[in-house]
Scaffold this motif. Sequence first.
Motif, PDB file in Angstrom:
ATOM      1  N   ARG A 151     -34.909 -43.751  16.356  1.00 34.05           N
ATOM      2  CA  ARG A 151     -36.336 -44.089  16.248  1.00 34.05           C
ATOM      3  C   ARG A 151     -37.198 -43.027  16.937  1.00 34.05           C
ATOM      4  NH1 ARG A 151     -35.884 -48.879  17.866  1.00 34.05           N
ATOM      5  NH2 ARG A 151     -35.982 -49.927  15.844  1.00 34.05           N
ATOM      6  N   VAL A 152     -36.785 -42.615  18.130  1.00 28.53           N
ATOM      7  CA  VAL A 152     -37.522 -41.583  18.867  1.00 28.53           C
ATOM      8  C   VAL A 152     -37.465 -40.256  18.106  1.00 28.53           C
ATOM      9  CG1 VAL A 152     -37.564 -40.206  20.977  1.00 28.53           C
ATOM     10  CG2 VAL A 152     -37.193 -42.680  21.114  1.00 28.53           C
ATOM     11  N   GLN A 153     -36.281 -39.932  17.593  1.00 31.78           N
ATOM     12  CA  GLN A 153     -36.126 -38.681  16.844  1.00 31.78           C
ATOM     13  C   GLN A 153     -37.082 -38.627  15.653  1.00 31.78           C
ATOM     14  OE1 GLN A 153     -32.355 -38.256  14.877  1.00 31.78           O
ATOM     15  NE2 GLN A 153     -32.582 -36.060  14.586  1.00 31.78           N
ATOM     16  N   LEU A 154     -37.154 -39.708  14.905  1.00 27.30           N
ATOM     17  CA  LEU A 154     -38.021 -39.730  13.730  1.00 27.30           C
ATOM     18  C   LEU A 154     -39.496 -39.660  14.120  1.00 27.30           C
ATOM     19  CD1 LEU A 154     -36.221 -42.291  11.412  1.00 27.30           C
ATOM     20  CD2 LEU A 154     -36.558 -39.845  11.008  1.00 27.30           C
ATOM     21  N   ARG A 155     -39.854 -40.313  15.199  1.00 29.77           N
ATOM     22  CA  ARG A 155     -41.255 -40.255  15.639  1.00 29.77           C
ATOM     23  C   ARG A 155     -41.619 -38.851  16.098  1.00 29.77           C
ATOM     24  NH1 ARG A 155     -41.561 -46.162  18.674  1.00 29.77           N
ATOM     25  NH2 ARG A 155     -42.123 -47.337  16.798  1.00 29.77           N
ATOM     26  N   MET A 156     -40.687 -38.181  16.773  1.00 26.48           N
ATOM     27  CA  MET A 156     -40.944 -36.808  17.196  1.00 26.48           C
ATOM     28  C   MET A 156     -41.120 -35.893  15.983  1.00 26.48           C
ATOM     29  SD  MET A 156     -38.237 -36.496  20.381  1.00 26.48           S
ATOM     30  CE  MET A 156     -38.633 -34.795  20.751  1.00 26.48           C
TER      31      MET A 156
ATOM     32  N   PHE B 153     -46.983 -44.719   9.437  1.00 27.78           N
ATOM     33  CA  PHE B 153     -45.776 -44.042   9.885  1.00 27.78           C
ATOM     34  C   PHE B 153     -44.912 -44.896  10.807  1.00 27.78           C
ATOM     35  CE2 PHE B 153     -47.742 -39.791   8.811  1.00 27.78           C
ATOM     36  CZ  PHE B 153     -46.788 -39.475   7.876  1.00 27.78           C
ATOM     37  N   ASP B 154     -45.513 -45.463  11.862  1.00 27.46           N
ATOM     38  CA  ASP B 154     -44.721 -46.234  12.824  1.00 27.46           C
ATOM     39  C   ASP B 154     -44.046 -47.431  12.168  1.00 27.46           C
ATOM     40  OD1 ASP B 154     -45.222 -44.550  14.915  1.00 27.46           O
ATOM     41  OD2 ASP B 154     -46.920 -45.688  15.696  1.00 27.46           O
ATOM     42  N   ASP B 155     -44.797 -48.160  11.335  1.00 26.93           N
ATOM     43  CA  ASP B 155     -44.222 -49.324  10.668  1.00 26.93           C
ATOM     44  C   ASP B 155     -43.118 -48.917   9.699  1.00 26.93           C
ATOM     45  OD1 ASP B 155     -45.833 -51.068  12.024  1.00 26.93           O
ATOM     46  OD2 ASP B 155     -47.363 -51.184  10.460  1.00 26.93           O
ATOM     47  N   ILE B 156     -43.334 -47.804   9.004  1.00 25.71           N
ATOM     48  CA  ILE B 156     -42.322 -47.330   8.066  1.00 25.71           C
ATOM     49  C   ILE B 156     -41.032 -46.981   8.805  1.00 25.71           C
ATOM     50  CG2 ILE B 156     -41.699 -45.357   6.615  1.00 25.71           C
ATOM     51  CD1 ILE B 156     -44.502 -45.454   5.470  1.00 25.71           C
ATOM     52  N   ILE B 157     -41.154 -46.314   9.947  1.00 25.57           N
ATOM     53  CA  ILE B 157     -39.967 -45.947  10.723  1.00 25.57           C
ATOM     54  C   ILE B 157     -39.208 -47.184  11.171  1.00 25.57           C
ATOM     55  CG2 ILE B 157     -39.173 -44.938  12.904  1.00 25.57           C
ATOM     56  CD1 ILE B 157     -41.431 -42.885  12.609  1.00 25.57           C
ATOM     57  N   ASP B 158     -39.919 -48.120  11.802  1.00 27.22           N
ATOM     58  CA  ASP B 158     -39.261 -49.319  12.325  1.00 27.22           C
ATOM     59  C   ASP B 158     -38.633 -50.146  11.205  1.00 27.22           C
ATOM     60  OD1 ASP B 158     -39.954 -48.635  14.899  1.00 27.22           O
ATOM     61  OD2 ASP B 158     -41.741 -49.898  14.953  1.00 27.22           O
TER      62      ASP B 158
ATOM     63  N   ARG C  45     -44.003 -48.384   0.138  1.00 30.43           N
ATOM     64  CA  ARG C  45     -45.118 -48.610  -0.770  1.00 30.43           C
ATOM     65  C   ARG C  45     -45.960 -49.825  -0.400  1.00 30.43           C
ATOM     66  NH1 ARG C  45     -41.973 -46.868  -6.374  1.00 30.43           N
ATOM     67  NH2 ARG C  45     -41.894 -44.652  -5.827  1.00 30.43           N
ATOM     68  N   SER C  46     -45.461 -50.648   0.513  1.00 35.87           N
ATOM     69  CA  SER C  46     -46.224 -51.848   0.886  1.00 35.87           C
ATOM     70  C   SER C  46     -47.020 -51.650   2.163  1.00 35.87           C
ATOM     71  CB  SER C  46     -45.273 -53.039   1.056  1.00 35.87           C
ATOM     72  OG  SER C  46     -44.374 -52.795   2.131  1.00 35.87           O
TER      73      SER C  46
END
Length: 219
Positions: free
Chosen positions: A202-207, A97-102, A92-93
Motif C-alpha cells: 500500500r505504501v509502495q503504491l502511494r509513493m 487514487f487512495d480509494d482505488i489503492i485500498d 470506474r466507480s
Amino acid sequence: MTVHTCALIKSALVTETRGERKERTRRAILDAALQLCEDSSLVALSLRQVAKEVGIVPTAFYRHFDSIEALGLELVDESFASLRAMLLDVRRSDPDFDDIIDSSIGILVEHVHQQRAHFRFIVRERAAGPPRVREAINAAIEQFEKELATDLVRLTGTTTWSPEDLQILSGLIVTAMVGLAEAILRNPDRPDAEKAIVEGARVQLRMVLVGALNWRSKR
C-alpha cells in the motif's frame, strides 16, 4: 399432452443431464490438474495422470480438451477473469487514487485467499509452463496494464499525460500488484507477515502515485 411432446421433453431432460455430467467432468479435470501441478509444472503433467485422478479413460480427456496445454489456457482464463472484472469496477466507480489503492489491494488479497491454487498455478506457469501458457499469462497481465492505463486518464493529474507515460505508470502499478500476490503466496498461514506485506504494498503504491502526480509528460 401428445406422445410427440412427451418425447421432446424427455429428450430435453436427457440432453440437460448429459450436459451437466459433461460440465462436472470438465470441472473435475481442471481441479485435478491444479492439484497435480502443486509441486511441478504443466510441462511435467500427462493427460494419463489427469485421467487417472479424475477416474476416466485417457481418450475421454479429449472430449473436453485438445491437450494439456489447452487445459492450461483454460486455467489461465479462469484465474484472471473474475479478478479483472472486479478491479475494473473499482476503478470506474470511484476515481480517487487512495480509494482505488485500498480497494484494489483488498480485492487482490481476497482473491489470493479464495483462489490460492489458481494463483500458485499462475506464478509457477509464468516461469516454467508451456510456451503458449506463458504467453497467455503475460498477455493477461499486459491486458491489465492497458485497461489500467485507459482508466488512469480519467483521474485528476493525468489528463495531460502521453499514452506512453500512462502505460509506464500502469506497468509499475500492475508489477507491484503481481509482487504482492507472489509475496502472500510465499507466506501462507502467517497473518502477521501478510499484514506487513500488504501494508508495504500500500505504501509502495502511494509513493509511486505521489511521484506520478508531480510528473509532467513530454508530448
